[in-house]
Scaffold this motif. Structure first.
Motif, PDB file in Angstrom:
ATOM      1  N   LYS A   1      17.747  -1.582  27.326  1.00 18.91           N
ATOM      2  CA  LYS A   1      19.195  -1.767  27.327  1.00 18.91           C
ATOM      3  C   LYS A   1      19.812  -0.415  26.973  1.00 18.91           C
ATOM      4  O   LYS A   1      19.642   0.054  25.843  1.00 18.91           O
ATOM      5  CB  LYS A   1      19.538  -2.808  26.257  1.00 18.91           C
TER       6      LYS A   1
ATOM      7  N   HIS B   1      15.202  -3.790  17.780  1.00 20.50           N
ATOM      8  CA  HIS B   1      15.829  -5.077  18.082  1.00 20.50           C
ATOM      9  C   HIS B   1      15.077  -6.212  17.391  1.00 20.50           C
ATOM     10  O   HIS B   1      15.672  -7.112  16.799  1.00 20.50           O
ATOM     11  CB  HIS B   1      15.871  -5.329  19.597  1.00 20.50           C
TER      12      HIS B   1
ATOM     13  N   ARG C   1      16.729  -8.909  14.926  1.00 22.04           N
ATOM     14  CA  ARG C   1      16.727 -10.343  15.279  1.00 22.04           C
ATOM     15  C   ARG C   1      16.049 -11.140  14.153  1.00 22.04           C
ATOM     16  O   ARG C   1      16.474 -12.239  13.814  1.00 22.04           O
ATOM     17  CB  ARG C   1      16.034 -10.536  16.633  1.00 22.04           C
TER      18      ARG C   1
ATOM     19  N   GLY D   1      31.079 -13.073  19.939  1.00 22.45           N
ATOM     20  CA  GLY D   1      31.268 -14.506  19.844  1.00 22.45           C
ATOM     21  C   GLY D   1      32.683 -15.021  19.926  1.00 22.45           C
ATOM     22  O   GLY D   1      32.897 -16.231  19.955  1.00 22.45           O
TER      23      GLY D   1
ATOM     24  N   THR E   1      34.384 -14.492  24.148  1.00 21.83           N
ATOM     25  CA  THR E   1      33.563 -15.315  25.050  1.00 21.83           C
ATOM     26  C   THR E   1      33.899 -16.800  24.885  1.00 21.83           C
ATOM     27  O   THR E   1      34.181 -17.502  25.851  1.00 21.83           O
ATOM     28  CB  THR E   1      32.067 -15.115  24.738  1.00 21.83           C
TER      29      THR E   1
ATOM     30  N   SER F   1      36.014 -19.372  27.489  1.00 24.01           N
ATOM     31  CA  SER F   1      35.298 -20.514  28.060  1.00 24.01           C
ATOM     32  C   SER F   1      36.017 -21.814  27.702  1.00 24.01           C
ATOM     33  O   SER F   1      36.069 -22.745  28.516  1.00 24.01           O
ATOM     34  CB  SER F   1      33.855 -20.529  27.563  1.00 24.01           C
TER      35      SER F   1
ATOM     36  N   ARG G   1      20.318  -3.143  32.566  1.00 24.73           N
ATOM     37  CA  ARG G   1      19.057  -2.621  32.061  1.00 24.73           C
ATOM     38  C   ARG G   1      18.636  -1.416  32.899  1.00 24.73           C
ATOM     39  O   ARG G   1      19.064  -1.271  34.045  1.00 24.73           O
ATOM     40  CB  ARG G   1      17.949  -3.685  32.131  1.00 24.73           C
TER      41      ARG G   1
ATOM     42  N   PHE H   1      23.993 -18.197  29.095  1.00 23.45           N
ATOM     43  CA  PHE H   1      23.844 -17.570  27.778  1.00 23.45           C
ATOM     44  C   PHE H   1      22.665 -16.593  27.800  1.00 23.45           C
ATOM     45  O   PHE H   1      22.177 -16.186  26.754  1.00 23.45           O
ATOM     46  CB  PHE H   1      23.585 -18.628  26.699  1.00 23.45           C
TER      47      PHE H   1
ATOM     48  N   ARG I   1      15.990 -12.313  24.409  1.00 28.24           N
ATOM     49  CA  ARG I   1      17.291 -11.722  24.076  1.00 28.24           C
ATOM     50  C   ARG I   1      18.428 -12.643  24.470  1.00 28.24           C
ATOM     51  O   ARG I   1      19.571 -12.202  24.624  1.00 28.24           O
ATOM     52  CB  ARG I   1      17.455 -10.370  24.778  1.00 28.24           C
TER      53      ARG I   1
ATOM     54  N   CYS J   1      21.375 -15.447  24.128  1.00 31.22           N
ATOM     55  CA  CYS J   1      22.473 -15.476  23.158  1.00 31.22           C
ATOM     56  C   CYS J   1      22.071 -16.190  21.871  1.00 31.22           C
ATOM     57  O   CYS J   1      21.668 -17.345  21.885  1.00 31.22           O
ATOM     58  CB  CYS J   1      23.659 -16.205  23.792  1.00 31.22           C
TER      59      CYS J   1
ATOM     60  N   GLY K   1      24.186 -16.878  19.574  1.00 29.48           N
ATOM     61  CA  GLY K   1      25.314 -17.713  19.136  1.00 29.48           C
ATOM     62  C   GLY K   1      25.563 -18.916  20.021  1.00 29.48           C
ATOM     63  O   GLY K   1      26.609 -19.555  19.921  1.00 29.48           O
TER      64      GLY K   1
HETATM   65  C1  HEM Z   1      30.754 -19.081  25.511  1.00 24.13           C
HETATM   66  C2  HEM Z   1      30.332 -18.268  24.597  1.00 24.13           C
HETATM   67  C3  HEM Z   1      29.249 -17.221  24.777  1.00 24.13           C
HETATM   68  C4  HEM Z   1      28.666 -16.740  25.914  1.00 24.13           C
HETATM   69  C5  HEM Z   1      28.945 -17.129  27.365  1.00 24.13           C
HETATM   70  C6  HEM Z   1      27.672 -15.764  25.497  1.00 24.13           C
HETATM   71  C7  HEM Z   1      26.843 -15.074  26.375  1.00 24.13           C
HETATM   72  C8  HEM Z   1      25.886 -14.165  25.967  1.00 24.13           C
HETATM   73  C9  HEM Z   1      25.040 -13.423  26.869  1.00 24.13           C
HETATM   74  C10 HEM Z   1      25.059 -13.525  28.387  1.00 24.13           C
HETATM   75  C11 HEM Z   1      24.229 -12.627  26.111  1.00 24.13           C
HETATM   76  C12 HEM Z   1      23.186 -11.627  26.610  1.00 24.13           C
HETATM   77  C13 HEM Z   1      23.761 -10.206  26.579  1.00 24.13           C
HETATM   78  C14 HEM Z   1      22.771  -9.136  27.004  1.00 24.13           C
HETATM   79  O1  HEM Z   1      21.559  -9.322  26.978  1.00 24.13           O
HETATM   80  O2  HEM Z   1      23.237  -8.026  27.362  1.00 24.13           O
HETATM   81  C15 HEM Z   1      24.570 -12.867  24.728  1.00 24.13           C
HETATM   82  C16 HEM Z   1      23.955 -12.245  23.657  1.00 24.13           C
HETATM   83  C17 HEM Z   1      24.337 -12.449  22.347  1.00 24.13           C
HETATM   84  N1  HEM Z   1      25.309 -13.305  21.877  1.00 24.13           N
HETATM   85 FE1  HEM Z   1      26.434 -14.556  22.984  1.00 24.13          FE
HETATM   86  N2  HEM Z   1      27.700 -15.672  24.130  1.00 24.13           N
HETATM   87  C18 HEM Z   1      28.634 -16.554  23.647  1.00 24.13           C
HETATM   88  C19 HEM Z   1      28.952 -16.788  22.324  1.00 24.13           C
HETATM   89  C20 HEM Z   1      28.374 -16.163  21.251  1.00 24.13           C
HETATM   90  C21 HEM Z   1      28.704 -16.426  19.864  1.00 24.13           C
HETATM   91  C22 HEM Z   1      29.710 -17.481  19.374  1.00 24.13           C
HETATM   92  C23 HEM Z   1      27.951 -15.572  19.101  1.00 24.13           C
HETATM   93  C24 HEM Z   1      27.879 -15.416  17.609  1.00 24.13           C
HETATM   94  C25 HEM Z   1      28.496 -16.112  16.719  1.00 24.13           C
HETATM   95  C26 HEM Z   1      27.123 -14.797  20.018  1.00 24.13           C
HETATM   96  C27 HEM Z   1      26.189 -13.857  19.635  1.00 24.13           C
HETATM   97  C28 HEM Z   1      25.357 -13.191  20.500  1.00 24.13           C
HETATM   98  C29 HEM Z   1      24.355 -12.232  20.068  1.00 24.13           C
HETATM   99  C30 HEM Z   1      24.069 -11.813  18.625  1.00 24.13           C
HETATM  100  C31 HEM Z   1      23.711 -11.760  21.221  1.00 24.13           C
HETATM  101  C32 HEM Z   1      22.596 -10.725  21.304  1.00 24.13           C
HETATM  102  C33 HEM Z   1      21.236 -11.386  21.256  1.00 24.13           C
HETATM  103  C34 HEM Z   1      20.099 -10.380  21.341  1.00 24.13           C
HETATM  104  O3  HEM Z   1      20.225  -9.385  22.052  1.00 24.13           O
HETATM  105  O4  HEM Z   1      19.074 -10.624  20.686  1.00 24.13           O
HETATM  106  N3  HEM Z   1      27.424 -15.183  21.307  1.00 24.13           N
HETATM  107  N4  HEM Z   1      25.578 -13.813  24.670  1.00 24.13           N
END
Ligand code: HEM
Length: 538
Positions: free
Chosen positions: A125, A148, A152, A329, A332, A336, A398, A466, A471, A473, A475
């Motif tokens: 990334k 990472h 995590r 978080g 997004t 939605s 990526r 998600f 990796r 999401c 959240g």
């Molecule tokens: C509708 C709501 C959400 C959608 C559609 C969404 C979507 C995504 C997507 C597609 C990724 C992958 C990103 C990547 O690899 O470049 C991601 C990663 C992540 N999201 Fe969400 N997200 C949402 C809500 C949230 C919420 C509410 C939180 C935290 C409270 C959150 C925390 C994270 C974190 C920490 C990652 C990184 C995970 C990692 O790389 O290990 N997300 N999300």
């Protein structure tokens, strides 16, 4: 004096012409190099169709010029979502003037081989994409590989039942607060001119209380008791100005421009406060004081203190992670939620079907509770389907760290796969819009049909918006618990209706609203109005 000036003028002219000549040579050489490289790319056979564009969409000119017939702007994958992948599930976007070629793919199979990052693949990334996030410290979203894994390991234990219970309780509380403060309690019909104002406020309050542990209410004032900026207000300003951090040089923050000054004060206030909070929470863990807080920040500091020194995060990294949750978080989830309400507004039958599930789960009780969450799968399905149609996390980028090979499935209807070589440095954009509209995965992909998700097992990777794999999401459940709770409360009490233009049909209305979505850090729906009409007791 005059003489020496006269002597200097021709000298300066000579220097100026020499500089111009050097610049012209430099530009000429650059143009020639670019031309040679383009001819080479055009002549090299590619397994994927080549699309030519003046600028790569994420370069400065590419990002500034919107998508049109001659340019692929930053939202081209959204704007052309019905056309791009007709010929092939992957295309090669070749910029002519600025940026490097990259593969854009609507194949989640390719996604599975690239998204995990350098831990489990030959892809990473790239750092440069996370500058706004890195401003607060290294964090789980920006990190790659072993770093990472470490982040995590510390952050993920906070995402458990204690947190989700808190998310449910707080969402219900904010819903009731909203009815009271906004005066809904005394009305039978409420017109909301910009629905995202409400969903953004809900999502922000949720992340602020359940993520940061800041007590907030629907009408928390923007000033602290000492007259200074409240922490909640500082957090709001920082969120709204996050992109500015990347674009402007640091010294600009100190210019006497009120908005910049306000943004700088918000940053300084928040930074000092977060440092204090880390120290405070660490002290509570060390003193073994019973800390009943279950927000992510508190749980993360506890997990960090319990971890062996090898895996512990620095204070700045703890702060980096808390901030990243705000950015990942909040927008997004807010978007939605708004998209879900837009689609439900044009489908009374769907609202009634969902309402029947809500009332049956509620039974003779007055209040829904967190235990009800798994039984409200139709509510959740409406949220999932809205994310599929407008995927907030719209592209996952990526880069190949070495020459490698990816396995590409043959076109729909043909068995088997092909091994495609990928050169070191190639960028792969997993186009989440393309994935969600790919007919390989969805029958009638353009139709909003929540029933595709009825009864889906929790956290199933069949739902890909998600992301997938290690990796994915973190959240996801935070967002789905929040959405299920908010939507269930709202739909139980109110019928949602579109506010149509004169003579406009429901279909034209939803197309107009959805087509207004644009790409910033996330894919965001624009402002649009809705009417909420109080349901009469049966
Ligand atoms: C509708 C709501 C959400 C959608 C559609 C969404 C979507 C995504 C997507 C597609 C990724 C992958 C990103 C990547 O690899 O470049 C991601 C990663 C992540 N999201 Fe969400 N997200 C949402 C809500 C949230 C919420 C509410 C939180 C935290 C409270 C959150 C925390 C994270 C974190 C920490 C990652 C990184 C995970 C990692 O790389 O290990 N997300 N999300």
């Amino acid at each position: 004096m005059l003489e020496s000036f006269q002597r200097l003028v021709p000298y300066n002219l000579e220097v100026g012409s020499a500089a111009l000549a050097i610049l012209a040579t430099f530009l000429g050489l650059h143009a020639l190099r670019r031309l040679v490289s383009l001819v080479r790319i055009a002549r090299t056979p590619s397994p994927f169709p080549k699309l030519y564009t003046p600028f790569q969409p994420f370069t400065v000119p590419g990002a500034l010029i919107s998508t049109s017939f001659w340019n692929h702007g930053p939202d081209w994958h959204w704007v052309r979502r019905f056309q791009t992948y007709h010929q092939n599930e992957t295309v090669n976007l070749v910029p002519i003037l600025a940026g490097v070629p990259g593969l854009w793919t609507s194949s989640i199979e390719i996604g599975r081989q690239t998204i995990p990052g350098s831990q489990r693949s030959s892809f990473v990334k790239p750092d440069r994409l996370s500058l706004a996030l890195l401003a607060w410290g290294m964090n789980i979203v920006s990190a790659d590989g072993a770093v990472h894994r470490k982040h995590r390991r510390i952050v993920s234990p906070s995402f458990g039942p204690e947190l989700y219970q808190l998310v449910w309780t707080k969402t219900a509380e904010f819903y009731r607060d909203m009815l009271e403060v906004e005066g809904w309690n005394h009305k039978n019909s409420v017109d909301v001119p910009a629905v995202t104002n409400i969903t953004t406020k809900v999502a922000f309050l949720l992340i602020s209380t359940c993520g940061f542990g800041f007590p907030s209410t629907w009408d928390t004032p923007p000033t602290a008791p000492d007259g200074g900026m409240s922490i909640q207000e500082a957090l709001k300003i920082v969120t709204q100005t996050s992109v500015v951090d990347v674009v402007i040089p640091k010294w600009l923050w100190y210019l006497p421009i009120p908005s910049l000054r306000e943004a700088r004060i918000a940053r300084e206030r928040l930074h000092a406060f977060m440092k204090e909070q880390v120290a405070d929470r660490k002290a509570a863990v060390a003193a073994e004081t019973k800390d009943t807080r279950t927000d992510i920040f508190t749980l993360m500091v506890k997990a960090n203190e319990d971890e062996s020194a090898k895996y512990q995060l620095e204070d700045q990294e703890l702060i980096g992670n808390i901030f990243v949750l705000l950015f990942a978080g909040h927008e997004t989830t807010a978007n939605s939620l708004a998209v879900t309400l837009a689609f439900m507004a044009i489908d009374v039958n769907l609202q009634n079907e969902v309402l029947r599930q809500i009332t049956s789960v509620l039974g003779s009780r007055h209040e829904l509770q967190y235990d009800d969450y798994p039984k409200l799968d139709k509510v959740l399905a409406c949220f999932y389907e809205a994310i599929r149609i407008v995927p907030a996390g719209h592209v996952l980028i990526r880069e190949a760290t070495e020459d490698t090979v990816i396995t590409v499935p043959n076109p729909v209807g043909e068995e088997g796969t092909q091994a495609i070589p990928i050169a070191k440095g190639t960028e792969i954009m997993v186009d989440m819009v393309g994935v969600q509209y790919n007919p390989r995965y969805f029958k009638d992909p353009t139709v909003y049909k929540p029933s595709r998700w009825y009864g889906l097992p929790p956290e199933s990777e069949q739902f890909t918006a998600f992301s997938v794999g290690p990796r994915a999401c973190l959240g996801r459940k935070f967002a789905t618990v929040e959405a299920t709770c908010f939507l269930s409360h709202l739909l139980k009490d109110w019928q949602v209706q579109p506010v149509l233009l004169p003579g406009e049909s429901n279909e034209a209305w939803i197309a107009r609203i959805i087509n207004k979505s644009r790409v910033s850090l996330t894919l965001t729906i624009g402002e649009f109005p809705l009417r909420f009409v109080r349901r009469q007791p049966a």
